[in-house]
Design a protein around this motif. Structure first.
Motif, mmCIF file in Angstrom:
data_model
loop_
_atom_site.group_PDB
_atom_site.id
_atom_site.type_symbol
_atom_site.label_atom_id
_atom_site.label_comp_id
_atom_site.label_asym_id
_atom_site.label_seq_id
_atom_site.Cartn_x
_atom_site.Cartn_y
_atom_site.Cartn_z
ATOM 1 N N UNK A 1 0.822 -1.207 0.000
ATOM 2 C CA UNK A 1 0.000 0.000 0.000
ATOM 3 C C UNK A 1 0.856 1.257 0.000
ATOM 4 N N UNK A 2 2.033 1.184 0.650
ATOM 5 C CA UNK A 2 2.902 2.356 0.721
ATOM 6 C C UNK A 2 3.412 2.774 -0.649
ATOM 7 N N UNK A 3 3.441 1.830 -1.613
ATOM 8 C CA UNK A 3 3.859 2.163 -2.969
ATOM 9 C C UNK A 3 2.733 2.789 -3.778
ATOM 10 N N UNK A 4 1.496 2.670 -3.279
ATOM 11 C CA UNK A 4 0.348 3.103 -4.069
ATOM 12 C C UNK A 4 -0.481 4.185 -3.392
ATOM 13 N N UNK A 5 -0.550 4.132 -2.051
ATOM 14 C CA UNK A 5 -1.412 5.049 -1.308
ATOM 15 C C UNK A 5 -0.562 5.902 -0.369
ATOM 16 N N UNK A 6 -0.775 7.209 -0.312
ATOM 17 C CA UNK A 6 -0.017 8.053 0.617
ATOM 18 C C UNK A 6 -0.143 7.546 2.052
ATOM 19 N N UNK A 7 0.983 7.541 2.770
ATOM 20 C CA UNK A 7 0.991 6.980 4.123
ATOM 21 C C UNK A 7 0.109 7.766 5.079
ATOM 22 N N UNK A 8 -0.155 9.029 4.773
ATOM 23 C CA UNK A 8 -1.025 9.830 5.629
ATOM 24 C C UNK A 8 -2.435 9.313 5.694
ATOM 25 N N UNK A 9 -2.797 8.431 4.753
ATOM 26 C CA UNK A 9 -4.141 7.867 4.750
ATOM 27 C C UNK A 9 -4.211 6.500 5.427
ATOM 28 N N UNK A 10 -3.089 5.857 5.653
ATOM 29 C CA UNK A 10 -3.096 4.509 6.226
ATOM 30 C C UNK A 10 -2.528 4.446 7.656
ATOM 31 N N UNK A 11 -1.466 5.206 7.906
ATOM 32 C CA UNK A 11 -0.798 5.125 9.210
ATOM 33 C C UNK A 11 -1.716 5.507 10.375
ATOM 34 N N UNK B 1 1.620 -1.943 10.279
ATOM 35 C CA UNK B 1 1.143 -0.894 9.379
ATOM 36 C C UNK B 1 1.665 0.482 9.698
ATOM 37 N N UNK B 2 2.623 0.571 10.634
ATOM 38 C CA UNK B 2 3.106 1.886 11.067
ATOM 39 C C UNK B 2 4.578 2.122 10.743
#
Length: 505
Positions: free
Chosen positions: A309-319, A358-359
């Motif tokens: 996901x880190x390659x596709x989605x900005x980390x500000x949305x997942x972390x 995930x962090x």
């Protein structure tokens, strides 16, 4: 192969934690003294990490990586021969000098090899030892101590280190070093001693129990002044020892600060989870390590997903979602009692593991993703040293809080600690009852043990509250993480004259 070196380095930070009671017994030393087997190792890590970025550019990653493996392996062998606690501490420092370079060098090798489109998945792979080390270390250490002797927690590194050295010789291509940058001797004389002195003072807090002790405030003050002096000075030379100019990259700054606060909060308190099982619940060293396994299982489930996901989605949305899982799981430990349900504790550790996976790696990915090929070595060094400082500060803070809480426990008249010569406290009596059933047969024994266990559990709960507040504080820098697609500059590797990629293993 790089992951193997990182596994050895990080395992030895945690594998010694379960051996502390054995060291106290073997060397007839106090807990505060024996704890320096861990502190000396981490101090060496923090001291040598700043040098790794320049040394990698000057001598080449392969040569330096093999030197680090050699020092770590030799240090491990010497640790197994120690006849006194002072010898063991000294050999642990030598071991840490090698171990401190393994992780930043490994990150440099793998980041350059991965290419711009795979850095998130790469960080997930490299994150395996970083996340599982604190879980596997206590299990391995407990098992080796139970079935053999404490020497084997160090001897086991010898065949692994030898295999890694041989494999590195053939697997890693020859270094293609370019004309070296000038070495920042002035920066080295300020930063490395400054970090060592500051962390020495912080790490002395649990032993001295007050910041006003000369052993605490003097090295902390001198170390802080040296580090501040380095910060002011580092913007002057063209090639500083630690390139703080990288903080002009806003995304790297936000990710690095988020990682720093997270490590202080989670790693500091995380080191105390096995201690609760050992001291309050009376579990064996092996069982205490096994009880930490759900955390590793949770991390294993989410780490590969988070890497992709880190390659596709900005980390500000997942972390933020991952941190919420950590906060929920962590809260359970603020409520611990001497008889808290293992089902609840194990479930909480599993949920925290899901959040860990995930962090940490997405934060590292965000920090390094916008760097160019030439900045990777310096960037990984910067991230690693912040992580090491955060872990040392977090561990010291949590230890100070727990030590101050347990230090208020009432003493038992007519009893004596064989090491310190002081009267035993009710918490000492409670811990001793796990190993010696005769303690319960002394006058008032059952009542004293019950009081001691409740006092000890309350002390751990209070300490976990401090950790929980720090976990909540992590949401502040995380709120500034990028929420838009990040552009990676590692594609600069493909420009003419760039160093050839290193084969990943």
């Amino acid at each position: 192969m790089v992951v193997l070196g990182a596994v050895m380095s990080i395992l030895d930070v945690t594998v010694v934690s379960v051996a502390i009671p054995k060291f106290m017994e073997t060397f007839d030393a106090t807990y505060a003294r024996v704890a320096w087997t861990m502190t000396g190792y981490t101090l060496a890590l923090a001291t040598v990490i700043p040098l790794s970025g320049w040394a990698a550019d000057r001598f080449g990653t392969k040569r330096l990586y093999m030197l680090a493996l050699f020092l770590f392996t030799v240090g491990s062998g010497l640790c197994a021969t120690a006849d006194s606690i002072n010898q063991l501490i000294g050999y642990r420092v030598l071991q840490g000098l090698g171990g401190g370079m393994l992780m930043p060098l490994g990150m440099t090798i793998m980041t350059r090899a991965a290419g711009p489109q795979r850095i998130g998945r790469l960080m997930a792979v490299l994150g395996i030892p970083m996340l599982l080390g604190p879980i596997c270390g206590p299990i391995l250490g407990g098992w080796l101590i139970d079935v053999a002797t404490w020497h084997w927690i160090f001897l086991i590194n010898l065949p692994i280190g030898l295999i890694a050295l041989i494999y590195a010789q053939f697997a890693l291509p020859k270094d293609h070093t370019e004309p070296s940058e000038s070495f920042d001797f002035i920066g080295m004389l300020m930063l490395s001693p400054g970090l060592a002195l500051f962390l020495f003072g912080v790490s002395s807090l649990p032993e001295e129990k007050t910041i006003s002790a000369n052993k605490v405030w003097i090295p902390m003050l001198v170390g802080a002044l040296l580090v501040i002096g380095f910060i002011v000075y580092s913007f002057k030379p063209k090639h500083p020892l630690l390139d703080l100019r990288l903080f002009k990259n806003r995304r790297l700054t936000v990710a690095a600060v988020s990682l720093f606060v997270f490590v202080i909060a989670f790693m500091g308190a995380g080191l105390l989870f096995p201690s609760y099982f050992l001291q309050v619940r009376g579990e064996s060293t092996l069982d205490a390590g096994l009880l930490m396994a759900p955390q590793g299982l949770g991390a294993m489930l989410t780490m590969p997903i988070a890497g992709m996901l880190a390659d596709k989605i900005p980390v500000g949305r997942t972390v933020p979602f991952a941190m919420a899982l950590i906060a929920v799981g962590f809260f359970s430990f603020t409520q611990v009692e001497p008889d808290t349900s293992f089902l609840m504790l194990e479930g909480s550790l599993f949920v925290m593991g899901l959040g860990m996976g995930g962090t940490m790696m997405p934060l590292m990915t965000s920090a390094l993703k916008t760097l160019t090929h030439q900045e990777v070595a310096r960037g990984s060094t910067l991230v690693n040293i912040l992580q090491q400082i955060g872990g040392s500060v977090g561990g010291a803070v949590m230890s100070v809080v727990l030590t101050s809480k347990t230090g208020d426990a009432p003493t038992v008249p007519g009893t004596t600690n064989p090491v310190t010569g002081q009267p035993l406290s009710i918490t000492d009596l409670a811990v001793a009852s796990h190993q010696d059933p005769r303690v319960a047969q002394m006058p008032g024994g059952p009542e004293l043990i019950d009081r001691g266990l409740h006092f000890l559990a309350d002390s751990f709960a209070s300490t976990y509250w401090v950790g929980f507040v720090l976990v909540l504080a992590t949401f502040i820098p995380i709120a500034f993480l990028p929420r838009k697609k990040e552009v990676s500059h590692l594609a600069d590797d493909q420009t003419e004259g760039a160093a050839p990629p290193v084969m990943m293993h």
